[in-house]
Design a protein around this motif. Sequence first.
Motif: not given
Length: 421
Positions: A236-259
């Motif tokens: 999706f390189e052509s979308f990044i910075g134009t259509v895709i404004e933000e990328i969240s990185i999942g770090l745990g359950p529900s995507g949150e940094l936690r146990y």
Amino acid sequence: MACKCGGYYYTLNAKASFDRDLPKTRKFLLRNVSVIRMFTSGFFRSKWRSIAGKRRILSMDAREKSRSTILESSKDKRVPIFVMMPVDIFTLDASGCPRIRKLKALTVSLKALKLAGVHGIGVEVWWGIVERFSPFDYDWSLYEELFKLISDSGLKLHVALSFHSNIHSTHGKGGVSLPLWILEIGDVNKDIYYRDQQGFSNNDYLTLGVDHVPLLSGRTALQCYEDFMLSFVNKFESFIGTVIEEISIGLGPSGELRYPAHPFGDGRWKFPGIGEFQCYDKYMMEDLKMAACREGKPQWGDKGPQNAGCYNSLPSGVPFFEEGKESFLSDYGRFFLEWYSGRLICHADAILAKAAKILKKYQENEQTSVTLVAKIGGIYWWYQTLSHPAELTAGYYNTALRDGYDPVVSVFSRHGAALHI
């Protein structure tokens, strides 16, 4: 709605009731600082710190008196509205392959949202859908179709790369598991998942104990996450910075940094239980033993706290979460909590370092700049106690005597990641 430093999130049908029920004073606060309801009662002191892209990041200091802060900034006067894509947007067809549900209705809804003044759509990109059947076999076709629909409607995208499962939280209604090939490995070796003291495993997310252990068809968990992120960016390189404004990185359950200390989906935990420590898979226990030996206290590495109650305990009467010689204030208590929370912070540091490196070339160009985001959980119950037990079991070493969030947000800030609560 979810708190986010840079925009609002609503579910498709939540906005009207939210606006109707929210007091006028609280609406004013929310327009100026993105917070969730539990933060407005005055138990956090807000400090703002600049990070990449002139974004702001929230840090808490438990040693100072709590107060709410309203910031005046020309940038914050206009807050873009983002609507979260429903969790059941995908369904399985007769052959077991995922597809988009109600495509025509979705197209009409996207156009209606654009006309209503919505800025963009939040979409979860599931590891369990894209790399579903076998390692390195990435199928982006569903997201290509979905992103094109959103883009053609004139809307922007906030993408959450989701390395967790939501099967338990959705009670089987449109849920997404981890990749099937990961589940096959887990059927043989349940220690690739988090375990509690009773031996129950949680297959919502891989234990951080396998971050550096090549058990996943020759790869470590960190390598799996990195390969997935690289494949996404290349597709999706052509979308990044134009259509895709933000990328969240999942770090745990529900995507949150936690146990996964509060597993509500399978009935083990109910609010407001303190939860349980999740460090009993063999890889976490091996790491604990090594940490105890380095400390010169090998006996501390045999097990986690044995006096910390159970999922639905209340803090009163639980020795580890009260004051005493065998509590969280003891030498052992401090050692264990520093190790437990420290491993979580190292997990975030490793993944965000890889994400920041992958996105660096886009962030260096203002025309394709994209914001990197990471999430923490709002573990607010039992905050008024000395030990903050629900936060401790979740991995946030934050008590009435210690600021546990500055180390977390410092890691986020170091990699240029905005904070999503």
